[in-house]
Design a protein around this motif. Sequence first.
Motif, PDB file in Angstrom:
ATOM      1  N   ARG A   2       0.838  -1.194   0.000  1.00 19.04           N
ATOM      2  CA  ARG A   2       0.000   0.000   0.000  1.00 19.04           C
ATOM      3  C   ARG A   2       0.876   1.249   0.000  1.00 19.04           C
ATOM      4  O   ARG A   2       1.862   1.312   0.716  1.00 19.04           O
ATOM      5  CB  ARG A   2      -0.870  -0.028   1.255  1.00 19.04           C
ATOM      6  CG  ARG A   2      -1.901   1.044   1.322  1.00 19.04           C
ATOM      7  CD  ARG A   2      -2.749   0.828   2.585  1.00 19.04           C
ATOM      8  NE  ARG A   2      -3.566   1.973   2.851  1.00 19.04           N
ATOM      9  CZ  ARG A   2      -3.142   3.082   3.435  1.00 19.04           C
ATOM     10  NH1 ARG A   2      -1.896   3.189   3.803  1.00 19.04           N
ATOM     11  NH2 ARG A   2      -3.960   4.086   3.642  1.00 19.04           N
ATOM     12  N   ASN A   4       2.142   4.841   1.033  1.00 18.22           N
ATOM     13  CA  ASN A   4       2.004   5.675   2.214  1.00 18.22           C
ATOM     14  C   ASN A   4       2.728   7.017   2.042  1.00 18.22           C
ATOM     15  O   ASN A   4       2.993   7.705   3.010  1.00 18.22           O
ATOM     16  CB  ASN A   4       2.470   4.952   3.478  1.00 18.22           C
ATOM     17  CG  ASN A   4       3.938   4.575   3.462  1.00 18.22           C
ATOM     18  OD1 ASN A   4       4.656   4.873   2.531  1.00 18.22           O
ATOM     19  ND2 ASN A   4       4.376   3.901   4.508  1.00 18.22           N
ATOM     20  N   ASN A  58       8.183   4.673   7.488  1.00 11.37           N
ATOM     21  CA  ASN A  58       6.886   5.300   7.753  1.00 11.37           C
ATOM     22  C   ASN A  58       5.853   4.244   8.128  1.00 11.37           C
ATOM     23  O   ASN A  58       5.013   4.466   8.993  1.00 11.37           O
ATOM     24  CB  ASN A  58       6.387   6.086   6.542  1.00 11.37           C
ATOM     25  CG  ASN A  58       7.035   7.438   6.402  1.00 11.37           C
ATOM     26  OD1 ASN A  58       7.960   7.774   7.128  1.00 11.37           O
ATOM     27  ND2 ASN A  58       6.553   8.204   5.449  1.00 11.37           N
ATOM     28  N   GLY A  59       5.920   3.096   7.467  1.00 17.15           N
ATOM     29  CA  GLY A  59       5.005   2.006   7.773  1.00 17.15           C
ATOM     30  C   GLY A  59       5.183   1.505   9.194  1.00 17.15           C
ATOM     31  O   GLY A  59       4.203   1.227   9.893  1.00 17.15           O
ATOM     32  N   ASP A  64       1.270   7.968   7.464  1.00 15.36           N
ATOM     33  CA  ASP A  64       0.711   7.849   6.123  1.00 15.36           C
ATOM     34  C   ASP A  64       0.334   9.240   5.639  1.00 15.36           C
ATOM     35  O   ASP A  64      -0.588   9.851   6.164  1.00 15.36           O
ATOM     36  CB  ASP A  64      -0.521   6.935   6.144  1.00 15.36           C
ATOM     37  CG  ASP A  64      -1.052   6.638   4.772  1.00 15.36           C
ATOM     38  OD1 ASP A  64      -0.543   7.204   3.778  1.00 15.36           O
ATOM     39  OD2 ASP A  64      -1.978   5.818   4.674  1.00 15.36           O
ATOM     40  N   THR A  66      -0.759   9.917   2.652  1.00 15.09           N
ATOM     41  CA  THR A  66      -1.736   9.837   1.559  1.00 15.09           C
ATOM     42  C   THR A  66      -3.156   9.940   2.053  1.00 15.09           C
ATOM     43  O   THR A  66      -4.085   9.976   1.252  1.00 15.09           O
ATOM     44  CB  THR A  66      -1.598   8.523   0.773  1.00 15.09           C
ATOM     45  OG1 THR A  66      -1.855   7.424   1.660  1.00 15.09           O
ATOM     46  CG2 THR A  66      -0.234   8.382   0.159  1.00 15.09           C
ATOM     47  N   GLU A  67      -3.366   9.974   3.355  1.00 14.06           N
ATOM     48  CA  GLU A  67      -4.730  10.037   3.896  1.00 14.06           C
ATOM     49  C   GLU A  67      -5.401  11.319   3.410  1.00 14.06           C
ATOM     50  O   GLU A  67      -4.800  12.380   3.389  1.00 14.06           O
ATOM     51  CB  GLU A  67      -4.707  10.011   5.412  1.00 14.06           C
ATOM     52  CG  GLU A  67      -4.177   8.724   5.978  1.00 14.06           C
ATOM     53  CD  GLU A  67      -4.086   8.763   7.482  1.00 14.06           C
ATOM     54  OE1 GLU A  67      -4.404   9.797   8.092  1.00 14.06           O
ATOM     55  OE2 GLU A  67      -3.679   7.745   8.050  1.00 14.06           O
TER      56      GLU A  67
END
Length: 73
Positions: A2, A4, A58-59, A64, A66-67
């Motif tokens: 995904r 992020n 970051n994960g 994140d 991109t929120e």
Amino acid sequence: MRHNLDTVDRIIRGVVGIWLIMVAFTALRVRRRTTAAIVGIAGIGLLQNTVTGFCGFNGLLGLDSTEERCDDC
């Protein structure tokens, strides 16, 4: 995997990654191999983040960018 990283993060990481690769080549020319290796690996890592849109660190931290943000909130 995904994503992020948002577009701004990816652009900044791409610019800094290219700059670090250039610093690594300069360090290599003046025979500072350890510095060149460390800076080169960091630059390659940032460029990998730019291409994939995913940052493992970051994960791990749960960040994140991109929120979607709520402008009406």
